[in-house]
Design a protein around this motif. Structure first.
Motif, mmCIF file in Angstrom:
data_model
loop_
_atom_site.group_PDB
_atom_site.id
_atom_site.type_symbol
_atom_site.label_atom_id
_atom_site.label_comp_id
_atom_site.label_asym_id
_atom_site.label_seq_id
_atom_site.Cartn_x
_atom_site.Cartn_y
_atom_site.Cartn_z
ATOM 1 N N VAL A 77 -12.511 -2.138 -16.704
ATOM 2 C CA VAL A 77 -12.166 -0.713 -16.682
ATOM 3 C C VAL A 77 -10.770 -0.513 -17.262
ATOM 4 N N ARG A 78 -10.682 0.396 -18.217
ATOM 5 C CA ARG A 78 -9.398 0.755 -18.818
ATOM 6 C C ARG A 78 -9.160 2.233 -18.581
ATOM 7 N N SER A 79 -7.946 2.585 -18.184
ATOM 8 C CA SER A 79 -7.656 3.967 -17.807
ATOM 9 C C SER A 79 -6.205 4.300 -18.122
ATOM 10 N N PRO A 80 -5.915 5.569 -18.422
ATOM 11 C CA PRO A 80 -4.531 5.990 -18.636
ATOM 12 C C PRO A 80 -3.801 6.322 -17.338
ATOM 13 N N LEU A 81 -4.552 6.380 -16.215
ATOM 14 C CA LEU A 81 -3.924 6.723 -14.941
ATOM 15 C C LEU A 81 -4.790 6.153 -13.820
ATOM 16 N N PHE A 82 -4.209 5.290 -13.012
ATOM 17 C CA PHE A 82 -4.987 4.724 -11.919
ATOM 18 C C PHE A 82 -4.095 4.342 -10.745
ATOM 19 N N LEU A 83 -4.724 4.256 -9.573
ATOM 20 C CA LEU A 83 -4.082 3.908 -8.323
ATOM 21 C C LEU A 83 -4.837 2.730 -7.716
ATOM 22 N N ALA A 84 -4.119 1.780 -7.128
ATOM 23 C CA ALA A 84 -4.742 0.617 -6.491
ATOM 24 C C ALA A 84 -3.985 0.294 -5.210
ATOM 25 N N HIS A 85 -4.719 -0.135 -4.180
ATOM 26 C CA HIS A 85 -4.133 -0.251 -2.839
ATOM 27 C C HIS A 85 -4.767 -1.418 -2.093
ATOM 28 N N ARG A 184 7.171 7.563 8.296
ATOM 29 C CA ARG A 184 7.541 6.667 7.195
ATOM 30 C C ARG A 184 6.474 6.826 6.127
ATOM 31 N N PHE A 185 6.922 7.115 4.910
ATOM 32 C CA PHE A 185 5.992 7.636 3.907
ATOM 33 C C PHE A 185 6.420 7.188 2.522
ATOM 34 N N THR A 186 5.710 6.223 1.970
ATOM 35 C CA THR A 186 5.839 5.894 0.549
ATOM 36 C C THR A 186 4.441 5.998 -0.041
ATOM 37 N N ALA A 187 4.229 7.006 -0.877
ATOM 38 C CA ALA A 187 2.876 7.365 -1.306
ATOM 39 C C ALA A 187 2.855 7.694 -2.786
ATOM 40 N N ALA A 188 1.659 7.556 -3.366
ATOM 41 C CA ALA A 188 1.393 7.991 -4.737
ATOM 42 C C ALA A 188 0.182 8.905 -4.717
ATOM 43 N N PHE A 189 0.198 9.939 -5.559
ATOM 44 C CA PHE A 189 -0.928 10.864 -5.635
ATOM 45 C C PHE A 189 -0.971 11.478 -7.024
ATOM 46 N N SER A 190 -2.160 11.929 -7.422
ATOM 47 C CA SER A 190 -2.340 12.409 -8.791
ATOM 48 C C SER A 190 -3.461 13.422 -8.875
ATOM 49 N N ASP A 191 -3.340 14.304 -9.884
ATOM 50 C CA ASP A 191 -4.406 15.246 -10.229
ATOM 51 C C ASP A 191 -5.092 14.838 -11.538
ATOM 52 N N GLY A 192 -4.827 13.628 -11.999
ATOM 53 C CA GLY A 192 -5.402 13.144 -13.245
ATOM 54 C C GLY A 192 -4.555 13.456 -14.468
ATOM 55 N N ARG A 193 -3.552 14.289 -14.314
ATOM 56 C CA ARG A 193 -2.649 14.616 -15.412
ATOM 57 C C ARG A 193 -1.266 14.011 -15.177
ATOM 58 N N GLN A 194 -0.721 14.270 -14.006
ATOM 59 C CA GLN A 194 0.579 13.723 -13.644
ATOM 60 C C GLN A 194 0.421 12.780 -12.448
ATOM 61 N N LEU A 195 1.305 11.807 -12.382
ATOM 62 C CA LEU A 195 1.347 10.880 -11.266
ATOM 63 C C LEU A 195 2.617 11.141 -10.470
ATOM 64 N N TYR A 196 2.446 11.354 -9.174
ATOM 65 C CA TYR A 196 3.560 11.643 -8.283
ATOM 66 C C TYR A 196 3.739 10.497 -7.300
ATOM 67 N N ALA A 197 4.967 10.271 -6.886
ATOM 68 C CA ALA A 197 5.237 9.308 -5.822
ATOM 69 C C ALA A 197 6.398 9.827 -4.984
ATOM 70 N N VAL A 198 6.374 9.482 -3.707
ATOM 71 C CA VAL A 198 7.419 9.894 -2.774
ATOM 72 C C VAL A 198 7.820 8.695 -1.938
ATOM 73 N N ARG A 199 9.115 8.524 -1.747
ATOM 74 C CA ARG A 199 9.640 7.536 -0.802
ATOM 75 C C ARG A 199 10.539 8.263 0.186
ATOM 76 N N TYR A 200 10.132 8.281 1.455
ATOM 77 C CA TYR A 200 10.849 9.059 2.472
ATOM 78 C C TYR A 200 10.602 8.461 3.849
ATOM 79 N N ALA A 201 11.591 8.536 4.729
ATOM 80 C CA ALA A 201 11.399 8.189 6.136
ATOM 81 C C ALA A 201 12.368 8.994 6.980
ATOM 82 N N THR A 202 11.892 9.450 8.123
ATOM 83 C CA THR A 202 12.741 10.188 9.053
ATOM 84 C C THR A 202 13.958 9.363 9.446
ATOM 85 N N ASP A 203 13.775 8.048 9.622
ATOM 86 C CA ASP A 203 14.849 7.156 10.066
ATOM 87 C C ASP A 203 15.535 6.430 8.916
#
Length: 273
Positions: A77-85, A184-203
């Protein structure tokens, strides 16, 4: 804690992140080096975008290192945008519905982190969802619920603002119910056009996040930990940051659940250079 990797740019085979590098995501599933636990064997998943708006997805409860189908799919599989976990469960049983990435419509989402005292917050958080989003919830994790809350709060209109609002709501609810206030939140998310990521923690102890260029035409990957020993290639994303990978390159912003994401930081310029 889980490990994940995401990519946006020219089409690449998934194996370039999932299985080929020296410290690939499959390698991290049994030998993570920058996590509290080295083993992430409670399932895995991949989501990728192709010719259709909705992402394709493959998940299973097997450890990533023991699934021959994952290596075969990643090679083909080849893709211009993908997530793996790869998952190390902190809550929710080891079942396919609890494996990341989660998908709703065109959106995909994966997460590394936790909500403290989630068992006491789960029911009031679920009541915030409208009927359609509540019925879309198939698993039992805090990660999936955070994703659905962000959709409820307007992820399609304002992705980073909605994610900030969802996290802020969880923190306010925990304080109101006199529970431990900790996300505690380090996440990636996408709508297929843009890729977003957030790194955040209350502490201020968010799970790690790194970025590096990949491919020959301005592609970038975001990872929980570097895929190789080339220390000069990897930039650590600061705690309290959001990353946007789009047509205009890399944009790194301040992320604060108390309000909307703020102006671009110098770190963004360092990534582009």
């Amino acid at each position: 804690m889980c490990r994940w990797a995401a990519y946006r740019g020219e089409p690449l085979f998934l194996e370039e992140l999932v299985s080929s590098p020296a410290h690939s995501l499959i390698e991290q599933s049994h030998c993570a080096t920058r996590a509290k636990t080295a083993t992430n064997g409670d399932g895995f998943g991949i989501a990728w975008y192709g010719d259709r708006p909705e992402p394709g997805r493959y998940r299973d409860i097997l450890p990533a290192w023991s699934d021959c189908n994952l290596r075969s799919i990643a090679r083909q599989v080849r893709s211009p945008l993908f997530l793996a976990h790869v998952r190390a469960a902190t809550g929710g049983g080891t079942r396919r519905d609890n494996c990341h990435p989660f998908v709703h419509g065109i959106w995909s989402f994966m997460h590394n982190g936790q909500i403290a005292d989630f068992e006491h917050l789960r029911r009031p958080l679920e009541t915030m969802l409208d009927n359609d989003l509540y019925n879309a919830r198939t698993g039992s994790t805090d990660s999936e619920l955070l994703f659905l809350l962000a959709l409820q709060f307007g992820l399609e209109r304002d992705p980073l603002g909605a994610m900030a609002e969802a996290i802020a709501f969880v923190e306010r609810l925990a304080a109101h119910l006199e529970r431990k206030v900790l996300v505690r939140f380090t996440a990636a998310f996408s709508d297929g056009r843009q890729l977003y990521a957030v790194r955040y923690a209350t502490d201020y102890a968010a799970p790690t996040l790194y970025a590096a260029p990949m491919g020959e035409t301005g592609g970038y990957c975001l990872v929980s930990e570097p895929l190789n020993d080339d220390t000069e290639a990897w930039v650590e994303i600061p705690d309290g940051s959001a990353v946007v990978l789009g047509e205009n390159g890399v944009d790194v912003r301040i992320f604060s659940p108390a309000g909307r994401p703020a102006s671009t930081m110098d770190a963004g310029l360092a990534l582009v250079s």
